[in-house]
Design an enzyme around this catalytic site. Structure first.
Site, PDB file in Angstrom:
ATOM      1  N   LYS A 206       0.862  -1.181   0.000  1.00 19.62           N
ATOM      2  CA  LYS A 206       0.000   0.000   0.000  1.00 19.62           C
ATOM      3  C   LYS A 206       0.893   1.224   0.000  1.00 19.62           C
ATOM      4  CE  LYS A 206      -3.570   2.423   2.546  1.00 19.62           C
ATOM      5  NZ  LYS A 206      -4.576   2.335   3.619  1.00 19.62           N
ATOM      6  N   LYS A 261      -2.201  -1.482  -3.826  1.00 21.72           N
ATOM      7  CA  LYS A 261      -3.064  -0.307  -3.752  1.00 21.72           C
ATOM      8  C   LYS A 261      -2.220   0.951  -3.812  1.00 21.72           C
ATOM      9  CE  LYS A 261      -6.039   1.901  -0.432  1.00 21.72           C
ATOM     10  NZ  LYS A 261      -6.476   1.915   0.932  1.00 21.72           N
TER      11      LYS A 261
HETATM   12  C1  PBG Z   1      -7.407   3.360   5.626  1.00 31.49           C
HETATM   13  C2  PBG Z   1      -7.689   3.221   4.182  1.00 31.49           C
HETATM   14  C3  PBG Z   1      -7.529   4.182   3.169  1.00 31.49           C
HETATM   15  C4  PBG Z   1      -8.045   3.641   2.010  1.00 31.49           C
HETATM   16  C5  PBG Z   1      -8.516   2.362   2.326  1.00 31.49           C
HETATM   17  N1  PBG Z   1      -8.265   2.112   3.656  1.00 31.49           N
HETATM   18  C6  PBG Z   1      -7.022   5.577   3.218  1.00 31.49           C
HETATM   19  C7  PBG Z   1      -5.664   5.862   3.686  1.00 31.49           C
HETATM   20  O1  PBG Z   1      -4.819   4.981   3.830  1.00 31.49           O
HETATM   21  O2  PBG Z   1      -5.443   7.039   3.955  1.00 31.49           O
HETATM   22  C8  PBG Z   1      -8.140   4.359   0.693  1.00 31.49           C
HETATM   23  C9  PBG Z   1      -9.130   3.840  -0.272  1.00 31.49           C
HETATM   24  C10 PBG Z   1      -9.473   4.762  -1.373  1.00 31.49           C
HETATM   25  O3  PBG Z   1      -8.867   5.828  -1.600  1.00 31.49           O
HETATM   26  O4  PBG Z   1     -10.412   4.420  -2.094  1.00 31.49           O
HETATM   27  N2  PBG Z   1      -6.265   2.838   6.145  1.00 31.49           N
END
Ligand code: PBG
Length: 341
Positions: A206, A261
């Site tokens: 991520k 992601k």
């Molecule tokens: C939280 C999380 C996030 C997303 C999914 N889980 C945001 C972040 O890490 O700030 C983002 C998903 C999206 O942008 O559609 N940990």
């Protein structure tokens, strides 16, 4: 001047890739990759209240749903054949604390949503994010100690959060926090408490991405985060090899499925992860990607259906086994239409 044919038109060129592109039937026949409804995971925003569907301004076509509406929409999604949904709670600001305590409340919104979906008995998997950002007043995914998101202290809370979600009845916990060692710790905590069958979908790679903006608006964590960022735990977009290392760690720690992601800007990572590990590999078409496509079609620059389906097919081509996408419900309907796609 008349067009000149080659000296021997019958043999030039011998190979004509355009032959099979000529008809709809032959294009369908030779299509290598196919998007199916079974590839879709639907991320949904859940809010307090009843009979509420509140549009998210930065994500045209997406709404935050109260639990009763969530059950209705999930029933539709299940009927369309969508195999799973992923729940993201919108926590009321007054329940947010520096320690994210609400994450452990068995009556929190996420747990109530899971129980309501369970009670509805839908033939559908329920995935829950494990991270503290919906619950912290500073918007970080973990505990802030001396201005740093403390790893090990956060991991022990994440274990309890995962347990609360498993107890509520979720099928899959999805740690999205990027703390080191959390997958192994969560696996052990689940197993110790009798949840050996709860799956872990690890957000392994991520990235600290600017494409999460609309999501943070939708769940209200953006204003908490303010000028803060997540670069001390989410990955640097400059790095590819490190993603493989993260995946290897999560797999060794017991992840059942891994995720990359964001999605489209990171398809090289999806491809490499799938090639290297051959494990169930998912990709998240995140909020900013959704918003770009929605904006392009809203301004007349392209057809929403074509743009969305092409982008989703690209994930399949890169090797993803499934895609988390805010288009899931629409895409499932489009895929049912008998027209060519
Ligand atoms: C939280 C999380 C996030 C997303 C999914 N889980 C945001 C972040 O890490 O700030 C983002 C998903 C999206 O942008 O559609 N940990």
């Amino acid at each position: 001047m008349a067009a000149r044919l080659p000296a021997d038109p019958g043999s030039f060129p011998t190979t004509r890739p355009r032959r099979t592109r000529r008809f709809d039937w032959s294009r369908r026949l030779v299509a290598q990759h196919r998007l199916s409804v079974a590839d879709l995971i639907w991320p949904v925003f859940v809010q307090e209240g009843v009979e509420l569907e509140t549009p998210v301004p930065s994500m045209p076509g997406v709404a935050r749903l109260s639990v009763d509406r969530l059950v209705q929409r999930a029933t539709e999604a299940a009927a369309l054949g969508i195999p799973a949904l992923a729940i993201f709670p919108v926590t009321p600001p007054e329940r947010k604390t520096p320690g994210g305590d609400e994450a452990l409340n068995p009556q929190n919104l996420a747990c109530r949503a899971v129980r309501a979906l369970r009670d509805a008995g839908l033939p559908m998997g329920i995935i829950c994010d494990v991270a503290l950002d919906p619950y912290t007043s500073h918007g970080q995914d973990g505990l802030l100690i001396d201005g740093y998101v403390a790893n090990d202290e956060t991991v022990s809370i994440l274990c309890e959060q995962a347990l609360a979600l498993a107890q509520a009845g979720c099928d899959v916990v999805a740690p999205s926090d990027m703390m080191d060692g959390r997958v192994g710790a969560i696996r052990a905590a689940l197993d110790r408490s009798g949840y050996q069958r709860t799956m872990i979908l690890a957000y392994s790679a991520k990235y600290a991405s600017a494409f999460y903006g609309p999501f943070r608006d939708a769940v209200g964590s953006g204003s908490n985060l303010g000028k803060g960022d997540k670069r001390s735990y989410q990955m640097d977009p400059a790095n590819g090899d490190e993603a493989l290392r993260e995946v290897a760690l999560d797999v060794a720690e017991g992840a059942d499925m891994v995720m990359v992601k964001p999605g489209l800007p990171y398809l090289d990572i999806v491809y490499r992860v799938k090639e290297a590990f051959g494990l169930p590999t998912f990709a998240y078409q995140v909020s900013g990607e959704y918003a770009m496509i929605a904006a392009l079609s809203a301004t007349g620059g392209g057809d929403r259906r074509s743009l969305a389906l092409e982008s989703l097919l690209a994930f399949k081509r890169a090797g993803a086994d499934g895609i988390l996408t805010y288009f899931a419900l629409e895409a499932a309907r489009w895929l049912r239409e008998p027209t060519e796609s």
